[in-house]
Design a protein around this motif. Structure first.
Motif, PDB file in Angstrom:
ATOM      1  N   ALA A 174       2.873   0.115  22.444  1.00  0.00           N
ATOM      2  CA  ALA A 174       3.260   1.014  23.260  1.00  0.00           C
ATOM      3  C   ALA A 174       3.580   2.445  22.383  1.00  0.00           C
ATOM      4  CB  ALA A 174       4.257   0.642  24.212  1.00  0.00           C
ATOM      5  N   ASN A 191       3.148  -2.442  28.366  1.00  0.00           N
ATOM      6  CA  ASN A 191       2.702  -1.091  27.773  1.00  0.00           C
ATOM      7  C   ASN A 191       2.791   0.172  28.615  1.00  0.00           C
ATOM      8  OD1 ASN A 191       1.338  -1.686  24.546  1.00  0.00           O
ATOM      9  ND2 ASN A 191       2.995  -2.558  25.602  1.00  0.00           N
ATOM     10  N   SER A 228      -3.991  -0.296  22.593  1.00  0.00           N
ATOM     11  CA  SER A 228      -2.769  -0.587  22.594  1.00  0.00           C
ATOM     12  C   SER A 228      -2.550  -1.759  24.098  1.00  0.00           C
ATOM     13  CB  SER A 228      -1.736   0.502  22.783  1.00  0.00           C
ATOM     14  OG  SER A 228      -1.551   0.976  21.617  1.00  0.00           O
ATOM     15  N   GLY A 229      -1.887  -2.852  23.597  1.00  0.00           N
ATOM     16  CA  GLY A 229      -1.533  -3.587  24.865  1.00  0.00           C
ATOM     17  C   GLY A 229      -2.676  -4.594  25.148  1.00  0.00           C
TER      18      GLY A 229
END
Ligand SMILES: [Zn+2]
Length: 1023
Positions: free
Chosen positions: A184, A400, A80-81
């Motif tokens: 996030a 995030n 993620s991110g």
């Protein structure tokens, strides 16, 4: 109650220096479970993409491993991110459904669909035991939400609270260019479901976390398209996101009052359906994390003080936690005032919950970028002692990290205080029910009145969407309404049976109160930058009579629930072959003429008022003949239009109505403000062609295709921008469907958004008007019409130092017989963004404006015009030794009138506008004393009494100019008919078709309108 960790922080400050062990102790609250293995590769990537060690916390600097539950990398291909990657909503959902399939702690639900049919989801996360008990838990929470169910019994409430788990609802990426939240929230969901850190286990076992990872799902998919295009075209300039949702962009977060958009309805239905306690909306703008839970004043005047304290409690606690992680740039006080209830999160505040909003720092995509901050962003202030860094290399992962760390720590705080927050929830709900006895009012009443019924239906629909209970009086009632002014006596009001009652002894009384009451923002308020509109009273904006009743006796009257608002209107009475629909300012007269069921019917507009069947019908009423009986009855019912049958047509001048051919012209600069107009036309059922300035540039002979072109506001665009578009220095920027961008181009498309209307387009537009077309303009497009010579004799009135910020202002119709004024009373409340008003002039190129020509009555400066000489200020000077010569008498001019011309000014003057081409002022602002209805008005003298709606003439056609926005955020139902009337009567806006009474004799120095005999303005000058 001082929370556990806050105590530790206090201890820290007392000792001045926190020693290492204490600091570890502090963060040990969030320590991971050392027995649980971590996903090393994922954790390494988290660190790799975090650009500074201070941009991460112990909560997110690792990812626990799971043998059964996939990490976000399963769908994303990376963490993620991670840079250079944005998932579509579909991929985000795919991940949430993988979570659901692999973990008993996650349940995923469809919560509705967007305007374009895309799915919206919510995921509930908690221990399997809590999820299994979710239905029973919800039944308990429902009793806290509506304490009437337990007889407002605190002891019973306490028992329920002991058995119940709260629900914390988090929503992501309502603003599509704010791209970080979905990833996030994917990772947050994984952590909540998988992580065995004691604090997370505590969260899971004490509350339900509800997540909607993508709120604006149409806009998300378009944003991902654009980002992909950008990655495929390195070094090129990429287009800004134009269409976010189907209708509006940033304003999707201003829809919590009228609730016009699917996303607003879906979120509120979910929030209330789960009886959640918090609605926490994620945004991106300022560095690095502004938790505007605390925000700034003025706070909304209708929220319970319990909520204001909850904001303080949660906001400051959250900042303190983040501070303890050493993450810079986190603050909670800031200049966001919490006055307007239009924000999505505010749905919670208006329904006895807690609204929260984070602004984290985003790059508008997933590029890692060097960001240079402004001094106001990185300066140290009392509330931001550890400010953001002035220059920073910033990544989506940093974003995030901040979002997740702050959310996890605040949810953890919440999980340790569930009892407290459920008590508050019950307390707020109970006080909402007790409103009539605690502070009042007892109810709002909309008196039964056929003239208001159509707009009442619209208001009731809004209140229903807000989950407000509506009732209808079964009997006539007399009640006491508060005095209009402090010190005056309250007066009795009588309400007929059938009047609509919104009782304030119901759980969601607060939202009805906030919408229907009036607002006052003091000119001297310390908050000098209102964040949004300062006034919004729906009573005014829907142009309705709404009585605020304080006498609780009304609650004892006989009334029944109003389940179906469509019963309020749509009735046909009498008998005979002629159907008459009175014009009372309904929003559905125009849609009626487009109904396919009326294709064979003849529809006419009565040009004058008339009496028939013992009833009064205003000018602008519709006469329908030759309609198929059953068809027309159904259409009238569907459109909430009452009608009377007459045996014969009344003897009144009429003109025939056809269904005008409408085009909406948009620019490629911005599509939001016009989006609210598209929404209004679509939802009313008025068809139009959607064209853009580039189409018009290419297309001559627009008049053969269209009768009306609506050029709704662009949103602070200049005339040059409309003409020139975006500079052509760089690469073309396509907005169209392609393999790379499958979600672009459906609403409208172009191979290059840069070219504007251009001078060819302007010529085509001019030709369209000159050949009898109607161009409708508003705010910046009205300015455009003025600047480009399409509206001879109209200019924008200088505003001086007037301050108006989204204020509801009072107006007066200057000419009530003008077709645009059909169906209205003496005036109509309008919303004014910044006080735009017009001056009119009978000479081309002059700005007109107020010329107070009577030196003796100029209230501004009675001495200025008198020359030095004999006598008093009220005398004339009389030079000795000759006869007295009287000057030409001066005609007093009103601020909405053109400066009168005398022979001297007219002589051989090619700039004098011919009588039939001089602009008509239709609506003007009220005088200074009665101008303000709701919101902020400071130093309004410069715009008071100035024109606000003007019809300019060009060739055979017309240009209608609005200084107010009559079609705004679904809130201005009362002014929709100004636009609809103009369209319905587009061929009858010229001088010669107007009633004879308003004609002025040629070459006479008399004002054009307002003070002429027969008009409404004579009487209204002293309103
Ligand atoms: Zn935002």
């Amino acid at each position: 109650m001082i929370p556990r960790k806050l105590t530790l922080i206090v201890v820290c400050f007392t000792l001045l220096f926190c020693d290492v062990s204490l600091s570890q102790e502090l963060n040990a609250n969030f320590a991971r479970d050392p027995g649980q293995p971590i996903d090393q590769q994922y954790s390494d990537h988290i660190h790799k993409y975090t650009t500074d060690p201070s941009f991460i916390s112990p909560l997110v600097d690792y990812l626990p491993a799971s043998k059964t539950v996939p990490t976000p990398a399963k769908v994303l291909g990376d963490v993620s991110g991670a840079p250079d990657m944005l998932p579509y909503a579909e991929d985000v959902y795919k991940y949430f459904r993988l979570l659901e399939a692999s973990s008993p702690r996650v349940k995923v639900f469809t919560i509705g669909h967007s305007e374009e049919g895309r799915e919206m989801i919510a995921a509930a996360i908690a221990d399997e035991k809590l999820l299994a008990d979710a239905r029973e838990n919800d039944a308990r929470l429902a009793q806290l939400a509506d304490p009437r169910k337990i007889g407002l019994d605190d002891a019973k409430a306490r028992q329920i609270i002991d058995q119940s788990w709260p629900v914390y609802y988090i929503t992501g990426t309502i603003h599509s260019p704010e791209t970080g939240a979905p990833t996030a929230l994917m990772e947050l969901a994984y952590r909540l479901a998988v992580d065995d850190a004691p604090y997370i286990k505590y969260i899971r076992s004490h509350m339900i976390v509800l997540i909607t990872p993508v709120v604006e799902v149409d806009g998300r998919d378009r944003m991902v398209d654009i980002y992909k295009w950008h990655k495929a075209h390195p070094g090129e300039v990429w287009p800004r996101l134009l269409y976010w949702g189907h209708y509006v962009a940033h304003d999707n977060n201003r829809d919590a009052m009228a609730m016009t958009l699917a996303l607003t309805r879906n979120v509120l239905d979910t929030y209330l359906g789960w009886h959640a306690q918090v609605l926490h909306d994620l945004h991106e703008s300022v560095p690095f994390l502004y938790d505007n839970t605390v925000g700034d004043g003025p706070y909304n005047a209708w929220v319970d003080p319990i909520l204001a304290d909850e904001w303080a409690e949660l906001g400051w606690n959250n900042v303190a936690e983040m501070q303890s992680f050493g993450m810079p740039g986190v603050f909670t006080h800031g200049d966001f005032d919490t006055w307007s209830p239009g924000y999505l999160m505010f749905l919670a505040s208006m329904h006895n919950g807690i609204s929260r909003l984070y602004e984290t720092f985003g790059n508008g995509g997933a590029d890692t970028e060097k960001r240079i901050l402004q001094p106001e962003d990185y300066s140290r202030t009392w509330y931001r002692q550890n400010p953001p860094l002035p220059v920073v290399n910033w990544s989506q992962r940093d974003n995030n990290n901040y979002e997740e760390s702050a959310l996890l720590s605040t949810i953890s705080y919440f999980s340790h205080n569930t009892h407290h927050f459920l008590e508050n929830y019950y307390g707020k709900s109970k006080r909402a029910v007790e409103k009539p006895s605690l502070e009042g009012p007892a109810a709002y009443v909309l008196p039964a009145d056929p003239a208001d019924a159509n707009r009442q239906v619209e208001l009731v629909k809004v209140l229903k969407r807000q989950h407000v209970e509506i009732e209808q009086l079964s009997e006539a009632v007399t009640s006491t309404a508060p005095a209009a002014k402090r010190g005056d006596k309250p007066k009795d009001e009588s309400f007929p049976a059938g009047s609509i009652v919104i009782r304030m002894d119901q759980p969601y009384s607060r939202v009805a109160d906030a919408l229907l009451d009036r607002q006052f923002w003091a000119a001297g308020d310390p908050q000098k930058h209102p964040y949004d509109d300062t006034g919004w009273s729906f009573s005014h904006l829907f142009n309705l009579k709404v009585v605020r009743v304080v006498d609780p006796k009304i609650l004892k009257s006989k009334m029944t629930p109003l389940d179906n608002p469509s019963t309020l209107a749509g009735n046909v009475s009498g008998s005979g072959g002629v159907l008459v629909v009175a014009n009372t300012g309904q929003i559905s007269l125009l849609p009626l003429v487009y109904s396919p069921k009326l294709k064979v019917a003849t529809v006419q507009v009565a040009e004058k008022a008339f009496e028939a069947d013992g009833k009064h019908f205003a000018a602008g009423s519709l006469l329908i003949t030759n309609a198929a009986d059953g068809d027309v009855t159904k259409v009238l019912h569907d459109l909430s239009l009452d009608a009377s049958r007459l045996g014969a047509s009344p003897s009144v001048p009429v003109h025939a109505v056809t269904a005008p051919r409408i085009a909406f012209m948009h620019t490629w600069l911005g599509t939001q403000t016009e989006g609210w107009w598209r929404y209004a036309f679509d939802s009313a059922g008025v068809p139009f062609d959607y064209i853009n300035t580039q189409t018009v540039a290419k297309q001559a002979d627009l008049r053969s295709k269209y009768d009306v072109i609506v050029f709704a506001p662009v949103g602070r665009a200049s005339t040059l921008e409309i003409l020139n578009g975006i500079p052509l220095w760089n690469n073309p920027m396509p907005w169209q469907k392609s393999e790379l961008t499958p979600n672009l181009g459906a609403i409208d498309s172009t191979s290059d958004i840069r070219p504007g209307l251009g001078y060819d387009g302007l010529a085509h537009l001019k030709e369209f008007i000159e050949q009898g077309g109607l161009l409708i303009t508003c705010e910046d497009t009205a300015q455009f019409a003025i600047d480009t010579g399409l509206a001879p004799g109209v200019s924008v009135a200088p505003q001086g130092d007037a301050r108006i910020v989204g204020t509801v202002l009072n107006t007066v119709f200057v000419n009530r017989e003008h077709p645009v004024a059909f169906g209205y009373g003496p005036g109509v409340p309008v919303i004014s963004a910044g006080g735009m008003a017009f001056n009119v002039s009978s000479i081309l190129g002059r700005t007109g404006g107020r010329m107070l020509m009577d030196p003796l009555t100029d209230p501004l400066d009675p001495y200025a015009k008198r020359a030095t000489g004999r006598g008093t200020v009220d005398d004339s000077d009389e030079p000795p030794g000759r006869k007295i010569a009287e000057p030409e008498p001066l005609v007093k001019q009103q601020p909405w009138e053109p400066k009168p011309l005398d022979e001297e000014q007219m002589r051989n003057n090619p700039l004098v506008i011919p009588e039939q081409s001089r602009p008509d002022v239709i609506l003007r602002f009220s005088d200074g004393k009665s101008l303000l209805l709701d919101g902020l008005l400071d130093k309004g003298g410069s715009i008071a009494e100035h024109a606000v709606v003007v019809n300019a003439h060009l060739g055979q056609g017309n240009v209608l100019l609005f200084g107010n926005n009559p079609v705004y955020r679904g809130e201005t139902i009362g002014t929709y008919p100004l636009v609809f009337n103009a369209i319905l009567n587009f061929q009858h806006l010229a001088h010669d078709s107007a009633p004879a009474g308003k004609q002025t004799p040629n070459n006479k120095a008399v004002p054009q309108q307002g003070s002429l005999p027969g008009g409404a303005a004579q009487g209204s000058i002293s309103e």
